[in-house]
Enzyme design. Sequence first.
Site, PDB file in Angstrom:
ATOM      1  N   CYS A  67       0.790  -1.218   0.000  1.00 35.30           N
ATOM      2  CA  CYS A  67       0.000   0.000   0.000  1.00 35.30           C
ATOM      3  C   CYS A  67       0.824   1.270   0.000  1.00 35.30           C
ATOM      4  O   CYS A  67       0.261   2.345  -0.132  1.00 35.30           O
ATOM      5  CB  CYS A  67      -0.906  -0.007   1.228  1.00 35.30           C
TER       6      CYS A  67
HETATM    7  C1  SAM Z   1      -0.009  -4.731   3.751  1.00 37.09           C
HETATM    8  S1  SAM Z   1       1.251  -5.927   3.947  1.00 37.09           S
HETATM    9  C2  SAM Z   1       0.316  -7.412   4.068  1.00 37.09           C
HETATM   10  C3  SAM Z   1      -0.134  -7.749   5.433  1.00 37.09           C
HETATM   11  C4  SAM Z   1      -0.637  -9.148   5.606  1.00 37.09           C
HETATM   12  N1  SAM Z   1      -1.679  -9.492   4.668  1.00 37.09           N
HETATM   13  C5  SAM Z   1      -1.159  -9.334   7.021  1.00 37.09           C
HETATM   14  O1  SAM Z   1      -2.355  -9.321   7.217  1.00 37.09           O
HETATM   15  O2  SAM Z   1      -0.350  -9.461   7.942  1.00 37.09           O
HETATM   16  C6  SAM Z   1       1.947  -6.073   2.359  1.00 37.09           C
HETATM   17  C7  SAM Z   1       2.961  -7.186   2.236  1.00 37.09           C
HETATM   18  O3  SAM Z   1       3.364  -7.294   0.865  1.00 37.09           O
HETATM   19  C8  SAM Z   1       4.677  -7.811   0.871  1.00 37.09           C
HETATM   20  N2  SAM Z   1       5.261  -7.581  -0.465  1.00 37.09           N
HETATM   21  C9  SAM Z   1       5.610  -6.410  -1.048  1.00 37.09           C
HETATM   22  N3  SAM Z   1       6.068  -6.620  -2.301  1.00 37.09           N
HETATM   23  C10 SAM Z   1       5.994  -7.960  -2.506  1.00 37.09           C
HETATM   24  C11 SAM Z   1       6.322  -8.799  -3.606  1.00 37.09           C
HETATM   25  N4  SAM Z   1       6.795  -8.288  -4.753  1.00 37.09           N
HETATM   26  N5  SAM Z   1       6.139 -10.136  -3.476  1.00 37.09           N
HETATM   27  C12 SAM Z   1       5.654 -10.655  -2.321  1.00 37.09           C
HETATM   28  N6  SAM Z   1       5.320  -9.910  -1.248  1.00 37.09           N
HETATM   29  C13 SAM Z   1       5.485  -8.575  -1.345  1.00 37.09           C
HETATM   30  C14 SAM Z   1       5.365  -7.078   1.994  1.00 37.09           C
HETATM   31  O4  SAM Z   1       6.505  -7.789   2.446  1.00 37.09           O
HETATM   32  C15 SAM Z   1       4.234  -6.997   3.029  1.00 37.09           C
HETATM   33  O5  SAM Z   1       4.338  -8.058   3.954  1.00 37.09           O
END
Ligand code: SAM
Length: 342
Positions: free
Chosen positions: A91
Site C-alpha cells: 500500500c
Molecule cells: C499490507 S502488507 C500485508 C499484510 C498481511 N496481509 C497481514 O495481514 O499481515 C503487504 C505485504 O506485501 C509484501 N510484499 C511487497 N512486495 C511484494 C512482492 N513483490 N512479493 C511478495 N510480497 C510482497 C510485503 O513484504 C508486506 O508483507
Amino acid sequence: MGETTRNKKLKVTSLFCGCGGMDLGIQGDFNFLGKHFSELPYEVVYAADNDSYATAIYNSNFKHKCETKDVRDIIPTEIPDHDILLGGFPCQSFSISAQNPPRLGYKDERGKLFFEMVNVLKEKQPRFFIGENVKGLLSANKGKAFPMIVNEFEKAGYHIHYKLLNSSEFGVPQKRERVFIVGFREFDDYFKFRFPQPSTLNGSKVKLKQVIDTKADLDDKWFFSQRAVDGMLRVREKMNKGRVQDLEQPCNTISSHLAKVSLNGTDPVLMIDGKYRRFTPREAANIQSFPKSFNLEVVSENRQYRAIGNAVPPVLMWHVANALVECCSVEKPEVVKDKNVV
Ligand SMILES: C[S@@+](CC[C@H](N)C(=O)[O-])C[C@H]1O[C@@H](n2cnc3c(N)ncnc32)[C@H](O)[C@@H]1O
C-alpha cells in the site's frame, strides 16, 4: 490452535501474507482481550510474501507454512486450487502519509502488484477474493486508481463490494481505517453478502490503556532521551509533532514506521509520568489485536515492528471473514473439543 472440527473447509490462498494478520483472522480460533474468536470454515493452503522476516514470524505461528517468494515469480497454474484468494496488496504507493515520494498509485511498480492478484483470479477463478488496502487507495491518482483497480477485478470475472472499515468499531484498540474489497464469482453470493456491522461503537470501544504493558514503564530502553525530546520541542509548534496518545481512546494508526519511531515523526507515542515512551513490539501487536500467544521473537525487534505494523488486524479480518460465512451458507465448523487458548 485449540479446536478440532469435522466439517469441510474452504481453501484459501494468501498473497502478500506478511506475518499473517489476515490469515489468522480468516482461520479464527484465537483469543483477544478475553474474547474467543471462533474457528471459521477456512484453511490456508498456500501463502507467500517476499519479506523473509515476516515469513519467519508467520511460520513460527501456523501449522501450515508460507513461502518466502516474490509474488511476481508465482505461476498461477502451479499454486493449489482454492476457494478464496486473499491479498493485502502493498500500500505504500497509495498511502496518504506517503507524501515523499509523492503518491504515485498504480503508476508506481509497487502499485501494480495487485495485478498479480488479478492474474491468479483469471487463472484459478476462486469463488471469492478479499483485498485490503489503505484508505488512500480510494483517492489515489486523483480518484482514478480505485475505479481502475475495481475494473480489473471485474474483467477477471468478479462482482465487487467494497467498504472502508474502522478497526476501532470492531473491538480493535486502534483507529486504523482500511478498504476491504470483496469479490464474488457468483452473482448470488454477491447479492447475499453484507459487510459486518460495527460491534463496538463510541461507548464500548477498546481503550489503548487495556493493551499497554505497564512493566515496560520500568525499563529506560523504551523512553526517548532528553536530547530527542529537546529536538522535538524545538520544532513542535511549527510541525505539530509529538503524537502523544490518549490512553482512554483507541490508538492512532500504527505503521511499519514504528521500527524507526522518532518524536519528530507522526507515529503515535506514549506519555508516562511526563516522559515520552515508544511502544514495545508486543504492545504494537496488542494494538493490532494479535493474541498474546502470537510468537514474535524469532526476528529482531525492528523486524517485529515492521511486520506487525504492516498487518491487517486479525480481529477486524475475523469479522469480515465471518460475514462471508453468514452470506454464503458455508457450514460453520463443528467444535469437537474446546481447549484453553491463550
Ligand atoms: C499490507 S502488507 C500485508 C499484510 C498481511 N496481509 C497481514 O495481514 O499481515 C503487504 C505485504 O506485501 C509484501 N510484499 C511487497 N512486495 C511484494 C512482492 N513483490 N512479493 C511478495 N510480497 C510482497 C510485503 O513484504 C508486506 O508483507
